[in-house]
Design a protein around this motif. Structure first.
Motif, mmCIF file in Angstrom:
data_model
loop_
_atom_site.group_PDB
_atom_site.id
_atom_site.type_symbol
_atom_site.label_atom_id
_atom_site.label_comp_id
_atom_site.label_asym_id
_atom_site.label_seq_id
_atom_site.Cartn_x
_atom_site.Cartn_y
_atom_site.Cartn_z
ATOM 1 N N ALA A 23 0.832 -1.211 0.000
ATOM 2 C CA ALA A 23 0.000 0.000 0.000
ATOM 3 C C ALA A 23 0.865 1.259 0.000
ATOM 4 C CB ALA A 23 -0.928 0.001 1.216
ATOM 5 N N VAL A 24 1.899 1.262 0.874
ATOM 6 C CA VAL A 24 2.678 2.499 1.059
ATOM 7 C C VAL A 24 3.712 2.692 -0.049
ATOM 8 C CG1 VAL A 24 4.294 3.710 2.585
ATOM 9 C CG2 VAL A 24 2.323 2.489 3.556
ATOM 10 N N PHE A 25 4.561 1.688 -0.259
ATOM 11 C CA PHE A 25 5.663 1.898 -1.199
ATOM 12 C C PHE A 25 5.254 1.628 -2.650
ATOM 13 C CE2 PHE A 25 8.047 1.011 2.814
ATOM 14 C CZ PHE A 25 8.549 2.295 2.959
ATOM 15 N N VAL A 26 4.586 0.510 -2.896
ATOM 16 C CA VAL A 26 4.302 0.151 -4.291
ATOM 17 C C VAL A 26 3.159 1.013 -4.844
ATOM 18 C CG1 VAL A 26 3.694 -1.726 -5.875
ATOM 19 C CG2 VAL A 26 5.168 -2.190 -3.886
ATOM 20 N N ARG A 27 2.033 1.089 -4.121
ATOM 21 C CA ARG A 27 0.896 1.842 -4.685
ATOM 22 C C ARG A 27 1.021 3.353 -4.445
ATOM 23 N NH1 ARG A 27 -1.856 -2.710 -2.858
ATOM 24 N NH2 ARG A 27 -2.938 -1.664 -1.148
ATOM 25 N N GLU A 28 1.318 3.754 -3.206
ATOM 26 C CA GLU A 28 1.346 5.194 -2.912
ATOM 27 C C GLU A 28 2.602 5.873 -3.495
ATOM 28 O OE1 GLU A 28 0.964 5.991 1.325
ATOM 29 O OE2 GLU A 28 1.710 8.033 1.068
ATOM 30 N N GLN A 29 3.769 5.262 -3.281
ATOM 31 C CA GLN A 29 5.005 5.928 -3.693
ATOM 32 C C GLN A 29 5.536 5.428 -5.035
ATOM 33 O OE1 GLN A 29 7.854 5.825 -0.467
ATOM 34 N NE2 GLN A 29 6.720 7.346 0.704
ATOM 35 N N LYS A 30 4.818 4.482 -5.644
ATOM 36 C CA LYS A 30 5.162 3.983 -6.995
ATOM 37 C C LYS A 30 6.555 3.356 -7.075
ATOM 38 C CE LYS A 30 1.360 6.015 -8.469
ATOM 39 N NZ LYS A 30 0.219 5.354 -7.852
ATOM 40 N N VAL A 31 6.988 2.717 -5.991
ATOM 41 C CA VAL A 31 8.236 1.957 -6.041
ATOM 42 C C VAL A 31 7.957 0.675 -6.819
ATOM 43 C CG1 VAL A 31 9.927 0.674 -4.651
ATOM 44 C CG2 VAL A 31 9.073 2.896 -3.847
ATOM 45 N N PRO A 32 8.770 0.349 -7.840
ATOM 46 C CA PRO A 32 8.534 -0.888 -8.583
ATOM 47 C C PRO A 32 8.560 -2.103 -7.644
ATOM 48 C CG PRO A 32 10.184 0.462 -9.688
ATOM 49 C CD PRO A 32 9.915 1.111 -8.359
ATOM 50 N N ALA A 33 7.598 -3.000 -7.810
ATOM 51 C CA ALA A 33 7.474 -4.148 -6.898
ATOM 52 C C ALA A 33 8.742 -4.990 -6.877
ATOM 53 C CB ALA A 33 6.269 -4.992 -7.300
ATOM 54 N N ASP A 34 9.444 -5.080 -8.010
ATOM 55 C CA ASP A 34 10.653 -5.924 -8.020
ATOM 56 C C ASP A 34 11.805 -5.275 -7.259
ATOM 57 O OD1 ASP A 34 10.782 -4.021 -10.026
ATOM 58 O OD2 ASP A 34 12.130 -5.223 -11.261
ATOM 59 N N LEU A 35 11.719 -3.973 -6.986
ATOM 60 C CA LEU A 35 12.731 -3.333 -6.134
ATOM 61 C C LEU A 35 12.308 -3.391 -4.662
ATOM 62 C CD1 LEU A 35 13.821 -0.045 -7.979
ATOM 63 C CD2 LEU A 35 14.980 -2.250 -7.891
ATOM 64 N N GLU A 36 10.999 -3.324 -4.453
ATOM 65 C CA GLU A 36 10.491 -3.324 -3.075
ATOM 66 C C GLU A 36 10.808 -4.635 -2.362
ATOM 67 O OE1 GLU A 36 9.484 -1.169 -1.097
ATOM 68 O OE2 GLU A 36 8.814 -2.486 0.503
ATOM 69 N N TRP A 37 10.658 -5.756 -3.081
ATOM 70 C CA TRP A 37 10.858 -7.080 -2.466
ATOM 71 C C TRP A 37 12.205 -7.613 -2.908
ATOM 72 C CZ3 TRP A 37 7.462 -7.137 1.112
ATOM 73 C CH2 TRP A 37 6.279 -6.421 0.928
ATOM 74 N N ASP A 38 13.109 -7.776 -1.966
ATOM 75 C CA ASP A 38 14.464 -8.166 -2.347
ATOM 76 C C ASP A 38 14.892 -9.450 -1.643
ATOM 77 O OD1 ASP A 38 15.155 -7.467 0.220
ATOM 78 O OD2 ASP A 38 16.057 -5.558 -0.320
ATOM 79 N N THR A 39 16.147 -9.813 -1.848
ATOM 80 C CA THR A 39 16.640 -11.086 -1.330
ATOM 81 C C THR A 39 16.932 -11.034 0.171
ATOM 82 O OG1 THR A 39 18.845 -10.378 -1.951
ATOM 83 C CG2 THR A 39 17.685 -11.778 -3.520
ATOM 84 N N LEU A 40 16.816 -9.860 0.773
ATOM 85 C CA LEU A 40 17.136 -9.726 2.199
ATOM 86 C C LEU A 40 15.946 -10.015 3.115
ATOM 87 C CD1 LEU A 40 19.280 -6.474 1.949
ATOM 88 C CD2 LEU A 40 20.098 -8.804 2.325
ATOM 89 N N GLU A 41 14.754 -10.193 2.529
ATOM 90 C CA GLU A 41 13.553 -10.374 3.367
ATOM 91 C C GLU A 41 13.677 -11.585 4.300
ATOM 92 O OE1 GLU A 41 11.747 -7.899 3.232
ATOM 93 O OE2 GLU A 41 11.700 -7.169 1.174
ATOM 94 N N GLU A 42 14.219 -12.669 3.773
ATOM 95 C CA GLU A 42 14.319 -13.922 4.548
ATOM 96 C C GLU A 42 15.192 -13.747 5.787
ATOM 97 O OE1 GLU A 42 13.490 -17.272 4.179
ATOM 98 O OE2 GLU A 42 12.148 -16.943 2.466
ATOM 99 N N SER A 43 16.323 -13.057 5.607
ATOM 100 C CA SER A 43 17.290 -12.966 6.703
ATOM 101 C C SER A 43 17.065 -11.743 7.596
ATOM 102 C CB SER A 43 18.715 -12.932 6.143
ATOM 103 O OG SER A 43 18.862 -11.810 5.293
ATOM 104 N N ALA A 44 16.289 -10.771 7.126
ATOM 105 C CA ALA A 44 16.083 -9.538 7.909
ATOM 106 C C ALA A 44 15.243 -9.808 9.142
ATOM 107 C CB ALA A 44 15.402 -8.487 7.044
ATOM 108 N N ARG A 45 15.422 -8.937 10.136
ATOM 109 C CA ARG A 45 14.525 -8.957 11.278
ATOM 110 C C ARG A 45 13.408 -7.972 10.983
ATOM 111 N NH1 ARG A 45 16.703 -11.278 16.589
ATOM 112 N NH2 ARG A 45 18.181 -12.188 15.143
ATOM 113 N N HIS A 46 12.179 -8.452 11.015
ATOM 114 C CA HIS A 46 11.033 -7.599 10.673
ATOM 115 C C HIS A 46 10.304 -7.169 11.941
ATOM 116 C CE1 HIS A 46 11.172 -8.351 6.304
ATOM 117 N NE2 HIS A 46 11.706 -9.510 6.667
ATOM 118 N N PHE A 47 9.643 -6.027 11.828
ATOM 119 C CA PHE A 47 8.897 -5.469 12.961
ATOM 120 C C PHE A 47 7.493 -5.099 12.490
ATOM 121 C CE2 PHE A 47 13.323 -4.948 13.719
ATOM 122 C CZ PHE A 47 13.496 -5.080 15.091
ATOM 123 N N LEU A 48 6.538 -5.237 13.401
ATOM 124 C CA LEU A 48 5.169 -4.811 13.094
ATOM 125 C C LEU A 48 4.645 -3.940 14.229
ATOM 126 C CD1 LEU A 48 3.496 -8.043 11.633
ATOM 127 C CD2 LEU A 48 3.603 -5.826 10.472
#
Ligand code: COA
Length: 144
Positions: A23-48
């Motif tokens: 919603a925020v980066f891809v739709r609102e800020q028009k970041v290309p989806a292939d740049l938004e989702w990268d290879t670091l997601e698996e190893s990153a520590r995520h927060f909600l």
């Protein structure tokens, strides 16, 4: 209203993370989806961030001490949750042994990060067609 900020499990909670960042980066800020989702997601520590049980914000910390993908849904902005999320990630980074964290701030958000103690390092550059700047913060919660 109860607000909870905690680490998130990429495998079991990825749909909540994805829906905020889509919603925020891809739709609102028009970041290309292939740049938004990268290879670091698996190893990153995520927060909600949850408000009354609903996921309203997210961010991540990668192994090199980089904070990124910080986003609050539109209706939850300007209420201090972003600052709290950023602080939580910094505290978490320190518990992992990081002495310094850094990020690539969108130029429009530079003031937000400055208020949280981040300092500009270097010049403005373009990432996903958005002007960015590298900012760093030394972590030392013991003296504060
Ligand atoms: C940037 C973002 C995470 C900040 O979260 P937030 O909850 O809106 O921010 P807060 O309410 O905690 O704001 C804390 C302070 O920073 C200021 N601030 C917030 N967003 C700002 C911005 N984009 N630029 C400058 N200052 C900002 C607020 O005015 C507030 O100042 P105050 O404490 O003096 O009142 C959020 O606005 C967001 O998701 N934006 C869209 C995605 C984005 O741009 N992410 C950053 C990528 S680098």
């Amino acid at each position: 209203m109860a607000v909870v900020i905690r680490t998130a499990n990429w495998h079991s909670e990825r749909s909540a993370i994805r829906s905020i960042r889509d919603a925020v980066f891809v739709r609102e800020q028009k970041v290309p989806a292939d740049l938004e989702w990268d290879t670091l997601e698996e190893s990153a520590r995520h927060f909600l961030v949850f408000k009354d049980g609903e996921a309203i914000g997210t961010g991540r910390l990668t192994a090199d001490g980089k904070i990124g993908r910080l986003a609050l849904i539109k209706s939850a902005r300007g209420l201090g949750y972003g600052a709290k999320l950023l602080e939580t990630i910094c505290e978490h980074a320190q518990t992992l042994g990081h002495q310094r964290v850094y990020l690539h701030a969108q130029q429009q958000a530079q003031g937000f990060y400055s208020r949280a103690g981040f300092i500009v390092k270097g010049d403005i550059f373009s990432e996903a067609n958005i002007p960015h700047i590298r900012m760093v913060r030394d972590l030392d919660f013991s003296s504060g």
